[in-house]
Each structure stands twice: as C-alpha cells, then as structure tokens.
Design a protein around this motif. Structure first.
Motif, PDB file in Angstrom:
ATOM      1  N   SER A  34      42.884  16.054  73.808  1.00  0.00           N
ATOM      2  CA  SER A  34      44.330  16.086  73.671  1.00  0.00           C
ATOM      3  C   SER A  34      44.721  15.525  72.310  1.00  0.00           C
ATOM      4  O   SER A  34      43.995  14.737  71.720  1.00  0.00           O
ATOM      5  CB  SER A  34      44.990  15.269  74.785  1.00  0.00           C
ATOM      6  OG  SER A  34      44.591  13.925  74.684  1.00  0.00           O
ATOM      7  N   LYS A  35      45.860  15.950  71.824  1.00  0.00           N
ATOM      8  CA  LYS A  35      46.326  15.516  70.509  1.00  0.00           C
ATOM      9  C   LYS A  35      47.081  14.202  70.649  1.00  0.00           C
ATOM     10  O   LYS A  35      48.008  14.098  71.437  1.00  0.00           O
ATOM     11  CB  LYS A  35      47.239  16.591  69.916  1.00  0.00           C
ATOM     12  CG  LYS A  35      47.709  16.293  68.534  1.00  0.00           C
ATOM     13  CD  LYS A  35      48.525  17.453  68.010  1.00  0.00           C
ATOM     14  CE  LYS A  35      49.063  17.144  66.636  1.00  0.00           C
ATOM     15  NZ  LYS A  35      49.939  18.198  66.157  1.00  0.00           N
ATOM     16  N   GLN A  36      46.655  13.233  69.881  1.00  0.00           N
ATOM     17  CA  GLN A  36      47.323  11.934  69.904  1.00  0.00           C
ATOM     18  C   GLN A  36      47.854  11.637  68.515  1.00  0.00           C
ATOM     19  O   GLN A  36      47.208  11.934  67.523  1.00  0.00           O
ATOM     20  CB  GLN A  36      46.365  10.836  70.343  1.00  0.00           C
ATOM     21  CG  GLN A  36      45.836  11.038  71.750  1.00  0.00           C
ATOM     22  CD  GLN A  36      44.855   9.967  72.141  1.00  0.00           C
ATOM     23  OE1 GLN A  36      44.527   9.097  71.372  1.00  0.00           O
ATOM     24  NE2 GLN A  36      44.374  10.034  73.357  1.00  0.00           N
ATOM     25  N   GLY A  37      49.003  11.029  68.432  1.00  0.00           N
ATOM     26  CA  GLY A  37      49.618  10.746  67.141  1.00  0.00           C
ATOM     27  C   GLY A  37      49.284   9.373  66.622  1.00  0.00           C
ATOM     28  O   GLY A  37      50.125   8.724  66.020  1.00  0.00           O
ATOM     29  N   VAL A  38      48.068   8.907  66.836  1.00  0.00           N
ATOM     30  CA  VAL A  38      47.688   7.555  66.437  1.00  0.00           C
ATOM     31  C   VAL A  38      47.437   7.467  64.939  1.00  0.00           C
ATOM     32  O   VAL A  38      47.751   6.456  64.314  1.00  0.00           O
ATOM     33  CB  VAL A  38      46.428   7.106  67.221  1.00  0.00           C
ATOM     34  CG1 VAL A  38      45.957   5.746  66.769  1.00  0.00           C
ATOM     35  CG2 VAL A  38      46.715   7.102  68.705  1.00  0.00           C
ATOM     36  N   VAL A  39      46.937   8.530  64.344  1.00  0.00           N
ATOM     37  CA  VAL A  39      46.536   8.495  62.934  1.00  0.00           C
ATOM     38  C   VAL A  39      47.725   8.197  62.036  1.00  0.00           C
ATOM     39  O   VAL A  39      47.622   7.421  61.087  1.00  0.00           O
ATOM     40  CB  VAL A  39      45.864   9.818  62.529  1.00  0.00           C
ATOM     41  CG1 VAL A  39      45.565   9.854  61.046  1.00  0.00           C
ATOM     42  CG2 VAL A  39      44.603  10.024  63.329  1.00  0.00           C
ATOM     43  N   ARG A  40      48.870   8.776  62.350  1.00  0.00           N
ATOM     44  CA  ARG A  40      50.042   8.540  61.490  1.00  0.00           C
ATOM     45  C   ARG A  40      50.455   7.076  61.513  1.00  0.00           C
ATOM     46  O   ARG A  40      50.907   6.550  60.507  1.00  0.00           O
ATOM     47  CB  ARG A  40      51.188   9.456  61.877  1.00  0.00           C
ATOM     48  CG  ARG A  40      51.983   8.981  63.077  1.00  0.00           C
ATOM     49  CD  ARG A  40      53.099   9.913  63.404  1.00  0.00           C
ATOM     50  NE  ARG A  40      52.549  10.964  64.234  1.00  0.00           N
ATOM     51  CZ  ARG A  40      53.257  11.891  64.812  1.00  0.00           C
ATOM     52  NH1 ARG A  40      54.525  11.939  64.623  1.00  0.00           N
ATOM     53  NH2 ARG A  40      52.694  12.791  65.578  1.00  0.00           N
ATOM     54  N   TYR A  41      50.288   6.403  62.649  1.00  0.00           N
ATOM     55  CA  TYR A  41      50.648   4.987  62.724  1.00  0.00           C
ATOM     56  C   TYR A  41      49.646   4.135  61.952  1.00  0.00           C
ATOM     57  O   TYR A  41      50.021   3.180  61.277  1.00  0.00           O
ATOM     58  CB  TYR A  41      50.730   4.532  64.179  1.00  0.00           C
ATOM     59  CG  TYR A  41      51.810   5.276  64.948  1.00  0.00           C
ATOM     60  CD1 TYR A  41      53.139   5.194  64.561  1.00  0.00           C
ATOM     61  CD2 TYR A  41      51.488   6.064  66.036  1.00  0.00           C
ATOM     62  CE1 TYR A  41      54.131   5.876  65.242  1.00  0.00           C
ATOM     63  CE2 TYR A  41      52.473   6.756  66.729  1.00  0.00           C
ATOM     64  CZ  TYR A  41      53.786   6.654  66.330  1.00  0.00           C
ATOM     65  OH  TYR A  41      54.762   7.339  67.001  1.00  0.00           O
ATOM     66  N   ILE A  42      48.386   4.466  62.025  1.00  0.00           N
ATOM     67  CA  ILE A  42      47.371   3.735  61.273  1.00  0.00           C
ATOM     68  C   ILE A  42      47.618   3.889  59.775  1.00  0.00           C
ATOM     69  O   ILE A  42      47.545   2.919  59.019  1.00  0.00           O
ATOM     70  CB  ILE A  42      45.954   4.222  61.655  1.00  0.00           C
ATOM     71  CG1 ILE A  42      45.663   3.845  63.104  1.00  0.00           C
ATOM     72  CG2 ILE A  42      44.906   3.646  60.715  1.00  0.00           C
ATOM     73  CD1 ILE A  42      44.382   4.420  63.638  1.00  0.00           C
ATOM     74  N   LEU A  43      47.920   5.108  59.332  1.00  0.00           N
ATOM     75  CA  LEU A  43      48.197   5.336  57.918  1.00  0.00           C
ATOM     76  C   LEU A  43      49.449   4.588  57.468  1.00  0.00           C
ATOM     77  O   LEU A  43      49.480   4.026  56.373  1.00  0.00           O
ATOM     78  CB  LEU A  43      48.348   6.828  57.646  1.00  0.00           C
ATOM     79  CG  LEU A  43      47.068   7.650  57.756  1.00  0.00           C
ATOM     80  CD1 LEU A  43      47.378   9.128  57.589  1.00  0.00           C
ATOM     81  CD2 LEU A  43      46.049   7.208  56.729  1.00  0.00           C
TER      82      LEU A  43
END
Length: 43
Positions: free
Chosen positions: A17-26
């Motif tokens: 599933s697609k999670q939007g975690v990467v944008r928060y880490i960046l």
C-alpha cells in the motif's frame, strides 16, 4: 497477443500500500538542515 496483456492496479504492481511517510521524513530533514545552518551562521 492483446489478450495476454496483464492489467494491474498501482497497489498490485507496487506490492504494497502507498504510504505518505517519505514526504514527512524529507520535510523534517530539510527543517533540521535549515536549523543547523542557522545555528552555524549565528554562532
């Protein structure tokens, strides 16, 4: 040959599933870098 085409959804092709975690880490990393530069220039 057109009958042998495989059609998959984005989730099936990705295998997860697609999670939007990467944008928060960046965003957090960018904020920390900016903060580090501010500390370096002011000290």
């Amino acid at each position: 040959m057109a009958d042998n085409d495989v059609h998959r959804t984005a989730t099936e092709a990705r295998g997860a599933s697609k999670q939007g975690v990467v944008r928060y880490i960046l965003a957090i990393a960018l904020a920390l870098v900016i903060l580090a530069f501010l500390v370096i220039t002011l000290v």
